[in-house]
Design a protein around this motif. Structure first.
Motif, short mmCIF file in Angstrom:
data_model
loop_
_atom_site.label_atom_id
_atom_site.label_comp_id
_atom_site.label_asym_id
_atom_site.label_seq_id
_atom_site.Cartn_x
_atom_site.Cartn_y
_atom_site.Cartn_z
N ALA A 244 0.82 -1.21 0.00
CA ALA A 244 0.00 0.00 0.00
C ALA A 244 0.85 1.26 0.00
N SER A 245 2.07 1.17 0.52
CA SER A 245 2.96 2.33 0.56
C SER A 245 3.71 2.55 -0.75
N GLY A 246 3.57 1.60 -1.71
CA GLY A 246 4.19 1.76 -3.02
C GLY A 246 5.42 0.90 -3.25
N TRP A 247 5.87 0.18 -2.22
CA TRP A 247 7.03 -0.69 -2.39
C TRP A 247 6.67 -1.85 -3.31
N GLU A 248 7.54 -2.15 -4.29
CA GLU A 248 7.23 -3.17 -5.31
C GLU A 248 8.38 -4.15 -5.44
N HIS A 249 8.02 -5.42 -5.65
CA HIS A 249 9.02 -6.48 -5.76
C HIS A 249 8.54 -7.52 -6.76
N SER A 250 9.44 -7.93 -7.66
CA SER A 250 9.12 -8.96 -8.65
C SER A 250 10.06 -10.14 -8.46
N ALA A 251 9.51 -11.35 -8.55
CA ALA A 251 10.32 -12.55 -8.36
C ALA A 251 9.74 -13.69 -9.19
N ARG A 252 10.56 -14.71 -9.44
CA ARG A 252 10.07 -15.89 -10.15
C ARG A 252 10.61 -17.14 -9.48
N TYR A 253 9.95 -18.23 -9.71
CA TYR A 253 10.25 -19.50 -9.06
C TYR A 253 11.58 -20.05 -9.58
N CYS A 254 12.39 -20.58 -8.65
CA CYS A 254 13.64 -21.25 -9.01
C CYS A 254 13.63 -22.65 -8.37
N THR A 255 13.85 -23.66 -9.16
CA THR A 255 13.92 -25.01 -8.60
C THR A 255 15.08 -25.07 -7.61
N GLN A 256 14.92 -25.91 -6.60
CA GLN A 256 15.95 -25.98 -5.56
C GLN A 256 17.29 -26.44 -6.11
N SER A 257 17.24 -27.27 -7.11
CA SER A 257 18.50 -27.78 -7.70
C SER A 257 19.26 -26.69 -8.45
N SER A 258 18.61 -25.59 -8.83
CA SER A 258 19.27 -24.50 -9.55
C SER A 258 19.81 -23.43 -8.62
N MET A 259 19.56 -23.58 -7.33
CA MET A 259 19.99 -22.58 -6.35
C MET A 259 21.44 -22.84 -5.93
N PRO A 260 22.09 -21.86 -5.27
CA PRO A 260 23.44 -22.06 -4.73
C PRO A 260 23.45 -23.20 -3.70
N PRO A 261 24.60 -23.75 -3.38
CA PRO A 261 24.70 -24.92 -2.49
C PRO A 261 23.98 -24.77 -1.15
N ASP A 262 24.05 -23.58 -0.54
CA ASP A 262 23.41 -23.40 0.78
C ASP A 262 21.90 -23.66 0.73
N TRP A 263 21.26 -23.40 -0.37
CA TRP A 263 19.81 -23.60 -0.49
C TRP A 263 19.48 -25.01 -0.99
N ARG A 264 20.38 -25.57 -1.75
CA ARG A 264 20.13 -26.92 -2.26
C ARG A 264 20.10 -27.95 -1.14
N ALA A 265 20.82 -27.69 -0.08
CA ALA A 265 20.93 -28.68 1.01
C ALA A 265 19.75 -28.58 1.99
N ASN A 266 18.96 -27.55 1.90
CA ASN A 266 17.85 -27.36 2.83
C ASN A 266 16.67 -28.31 2.52
N ASP A 267 16.08 -28.84 3.58
CA ASP A 267 14.88 -29.65 3.40
C ASP A 267 13.66 -28.75 3.66
N ILE A 268 12.99 -28.40 2.59
CA ILE A 268 11.83 -27.48 2.71
C ILE A 268 10.52 -28.20 2.44
N SER A 269 10.57 -29.49 2.37
CA SER A 269 9.37 -30.25 2.01
C SER A 269 8.25 -30.07 3.05
N ASP A 270 8.59 -29.87 4.31
CA ASP A 270 7.56 -29.75 5.35
C ASP A 270 6.78 -28.43 5.27
N VAL A 271 7.34 -27.41 4.65
CA VAL A 271 6.67 -26.10 4.58
C VAL A 271 6.10 -25.80 3.19
N THR A 272 6.40 -26.65 2.24
CA THR A 272 5.94 -26.38 0.87
C THR A 272 4.87 -27.37 0.40
N ARG A 273 4.54 -28.35 1.23
CA ARG A 273 3.53 -29.33 0.83
C ARG A 273 2.15 -28.67 0.83
#
Length: 202
Positions: free
Chosen positions: A173-202
């Motif tokens: 509402a204040s005008g702040w804007e952000h654009s993003a797109r989905y990245c598969t976990q395998s395409s992310m840097p190593p620190d994100w590839r090792a994370n188990d996010i299955s419990d929060v994304t199901r």
């Protein structure tokens, strides 16, 4: 003879006065009638044909009072009824800022979309209410808080515009804007590839 002359003279004088007064009275009446007629027909052009019927029509037009149609208030545009939905129709997982390659993602450019909200390394916004306001637009009431502070979350409204189910632009509402797109976990840097996010994304 002299008496007859005295009788005839007053008669001639009276007759003369009457004769002199008649034209003046007639002229005065004519002027009054002309003024009255000019008032009635002031805004009406004289008929071209000179027919009596045309003259009658012109007189009727001149003496008819025009009545303007009453103004009607403008009908306000119909408001689109927002439909309440349970989730944003986006693929859950990591979203990286649109101008950043997936392999170069960082804490500053990466958010994790969960079923109940979206957040980064420091903050999290819980979805309190999601309303669909258009084919691909959603008005989301969020409670956002800093994960490293004990301050209570602040409630705000953010509009999400989706591009399919793998990209979005959010605008607060204040005008702040952000654009993003989905990245598969395998395409992310190593620190994100090792994370188990299955419990929060199901």
């Amino acid at each position: 003879m002299s008496q007859t002359r005295f009788i005839i003279m007053p008669l001639i004088l009276a007759t003369g006065l009457a004769a002199c007064g008649q034209p003046a009275d007639t002229a005065e009446n004519k002027n009054a009638a002309t003024a009255e007629n000019s008032t009635v027909t002031e805004d009406v052009a004289a008929p071209a044909t000179g027919n009596a019927a045309d003259a009658t029509t012109a007189t009727k037009v001149a003496t008819t009072t025009s009545v303007s149609a009453p103004e009607t208030p403008e009908t306000p545009p119909a408001r689109v009824q927002a439909a309440v939905v349970t989730v944003l129709p986006l693929k859950r997982g990591y979203y990286v800022a649109s101008d950043t390659p997936c392999g170069q993602a960082s804490n500053a450019t990466t958010t994790l979309l969960r079923r109940e909200g979206i957040g980064g390394a420091r903050d999290f916004c819980e979805f309190k209410k999601i309303e669909q306001t258009g084919p691909n637009t959603f008005r989301v009431t969020e409670a956002c808080g800093d994960l490293q502070e004990n301050a209570p979350p602040e409630t705000s409204v953010t509009t999400y515009t989706l591009k399919g189910d793998t990209a979005f632009t959010s605008k607060s509402a204040s005008g702040w804007e952000h654009s993003a797109r989905y990245c598969t976990q395998s395409s992310m840097p190593p620190d994100w590839r090792a994370n188990d996010i299955s419990d929060v994304t199901r």
